[in-house]
Motif scaffolding. Structure first.
Motif, short mmCIF file in Angstrom:
data_model
loop_
_atom_site.label_atom_id
_atom_site.label_comp_id
_atom_site.label_asym_id
_atom_site.label_seq_id
_atom_site.Cartn_x
_atom_site.Cartn_y
_atom_site.Cartn_z
N PRO A 260 0.83 -1.22 0.00
CA PRO A 260 0.00 0.00 0.00
C PRO A 260 0.86 1.26 0.00
O PRO A 260 2.00 1.25 0.46
CB PRO A 260 -0.81 -0.13 1.30
N VAL A 261 0.29 2.33 -0.53
CA VAL A 261 0.98 3.62 -0.60
C VAL A 261 0.08 4.69 0.01
O VAL A 261 -1.06 4.86 -0.42
CB VAL A 261 1.35 4.00 -2.05
N LYS A 262 0.60 5.42 0.97
CA LYS A 262 -0.11 6.57 1.53
C LYS A 262 0.43 7.85 0.91
O LYS A 262 1.49 7.86 0.31
CB LYS A 262 0.05 6.61 3.06
N ASP A 263 -0.30 8.94 1.10
CA ASP A 263 0.09 10.25 0.58
C ASP A 263 0.30 10.20 -0.94
O ASP A 263 1.21 10.84 -1.48
CB ASP A 263 1.37 10.76 1.25
N GLU A 264 -0.55 9.45 -1.63
CA GLU A 264 -0.34 9.23 -3.06
C GLU A 264 -0.97 10.31 -3.92
O GLU A 264 -0.43 10.66 -4.98
CB GLU A 264 -0.90 7.86 -3.45
N TYR A 265 -2.12 10.86 -3.50
CA TYR A 265 -2.87 11.78 -4.36
C TYR A 265 -3.06 13.14 -3.71
O TYR A 265 -3.20 13.26 -2.48
CB TYR A 265 -4.24 11.20 -4.69
N VAL A 266 -3.08 14.16 -4.57
CA VAL A 266 -3.44 15.52 -4.18
C VAL A 266 -4.53 15.99 -5.14
O VAL A 266 -4.34 15.95 -6.36
CB VAL A 266 -2.23 16.48 -4.25
N PHE A 267 -5.68 16.41 -4.60
CA PHE A 267 -6.80 16.90 -5.40
C PHE A 267 -7.00 18.39 -5.14
O PHE A 267 -7.16 18.80 -3.98
CB PHE A 267 -8.08 16.14 -5.06
N ILE A 268 -6.99 19.18 -6.19
CA ILE A 268 -7.20 20.62 -6.09
C ILE A 268 -8.52 20.96 -6.78
O ILE A 268 -8.61 20.91 -8.01
CB ILE A 268 -6.04 21.40 -6.71
#
Length: 405
Positions: A260-268
């Protein structure tokens, strides 16, 4: 002032036995040219306490003596965000709902670069379960029982030097022939491109161009997406090694190894009442409880124009001209050799935790009693310690974790 030269990496115990003979670790800063002056020493001695990789949490909050890994109060990426954001505590997903980026493409580009400088947080998770028949309300039902759930964070291995944040990171935009959302609802390629056949001409848009397109869009609901990725990491290789390690403890249950990967996405998101509502907890709960989500989810899906066009690639390894791989920090073999003993102890101790550097130190310094840490935690009497230790040794010899009814 020039950037400091990172020291050569020294691998842990046993690395010469299992390491890839073609593995080469080259330490260079972000965007730098690989320097062959830092090869891995495959015959290095056992890890000492000063050579252990730090925890991700230690990077921001190191309370030990001496110089901290990073100056107090700093975060990855150095610069502060340009607008308030919400962060999901489970996944680390970051959400901006603001109007400050809608009319200023340069400000949007700056925020994307700030967010791209923060690394993703990859983990390896080892989960062991077996099936068991349990009686509930007079009925026997089959239930999955967790025997152990152990994870290790791999974020430190994305840096050649965590203290100075030297890494192999590249922010890139999508290629014209890639299928993705380009200010649209559905994924598509750039006009004039079909699979690998280029009918159209011209270079792909830059980050600055995509930011201009986002600001110029007249869509009522729109979203700009940044994805942080770990590239060049051989999951299958590490998965097979860890599976063999767990089986070597004579475990007979089901083993699931994931990454698993955390801090993967940023939504603006742009600032409108729809986006404010969709990220307000109490309003979302009203929609869940009244089943209005059945209507709202399709509406949001078809009404939101998405720009999923930028990725921040964090290279774990890179191929060289001679066909060998260069690693920013450690190879998969070295990570396995570093953590194998700690993971084996945690599995036999039936722990459900994320291992840290304390577990790593203990695995290289403690005796063979794999349940000593657990017994210390509960302050168990000596006769209980002897009994639990005996059970652990018997389980390892005769097998444990098998299904039964």
């Amino acid at each position: 002032m020039g950037k400091p030269t990172p020291p050569a990496y020294t691998p842990g115990a046993g690395s010469s036995a299992d390491a890839d003979p073609d593995a080469l670790s080259l330490h260079t800063p972000t965007g730098g040219v690989s320097d062959p002056a830092f090869p891995l020493d495959l015959d290095a001695p056992d890890l000492g306490t000063d050579d252990l990789p730090p925890l991700y949490s230690d990077i921001d909050n190191d309370a030990g003596s001496g110089a901290p890994l990073l100056p107090p109060g700093t975060q990855f990426g150095q610069s502060a965000d340009l607008a308030p954001k919400q962060v999901d505590q489970n996944t680390g997903v970051e959400v901006f709902v603001t109007s400050v980026f809608e009319a200023d493409p340069k400000l949007l580009e700056k925020q994307v670069n700030i967010s791209a400088a923060k690394p993703p947080r990859p983990f390896v998770r080892i989960h062991g379960t077996h099936r068991q028949m349990v009686e509930e309300n007079g009925k026997k039902t089959e239930k999955a029982v967790t025997d152990f759930e152990v994870s290790v964070e791999l974020t430190p291995y994305l840096f050649s030097d965590v203290a100075t944040q030297l890494s192999w990171r590249e922010t890139r935009t999508v290629e014209n022939n890639e299928k993705t959302c380009r200010g649209t609802v559905f994924r598509k390629r750039a006009p004039g491109y079909k699979q690998d056949i280029e009918i159209g001409t011209g270079p792909k848009p830059t980050l600055a161009e995509w930011c201009h397109r986002y600001c110029a869009s007249h869509a009522t609901v729109k979203c700009f997406v940044l994805r942080r990725r770990v590239v060049g990491f051989d999951e299958e290789k590490l998965r097979s090694q860890l599976d063999a390690l767990v089986r070597s403890t004579n475990y007979r249950g089901s083993v699931c190894i994931t990454f698993p990967v955390k801090d993967e996405y940023v939504f603006i998101y742009n600032d409108c009442w729809i986006n404010r509502w969709r990220h307000t907890s109490w309003i979302r709960w009203i929609f869940y409880l009244t089943f209005l989500w059945i209507f709202s989810w399709p509406f949001l899906y078809f009404f939101t124009k998405t720009f999923e066009v930028v990725t921040a690639d964090w290279d774990f390894s890179r191929p060289q001209e001679n066909g060998r791989l260069a690693y920013v920090s450690m190879s998969e073999d070295h990570i396995y050799n570093t953590w194998a003993r700690a993971i084996s102890r945690a599995v036999l101790g039936k722990r459900q935790t994320c291992l840290d550097h304390n577990d790593l130190v203990a695995s290289h310094t403690d005796g063979p009693d794999v349940v000593a840490d657990v017994m210390d935690a509960v302050n168990a009497p000596s006769f209980v310690r002897r009994g639990v230790t005996a059970i652990a040794h018997v389980n390892r010899q005769l097998g444990w974790g098998s299904d039964w009814s």
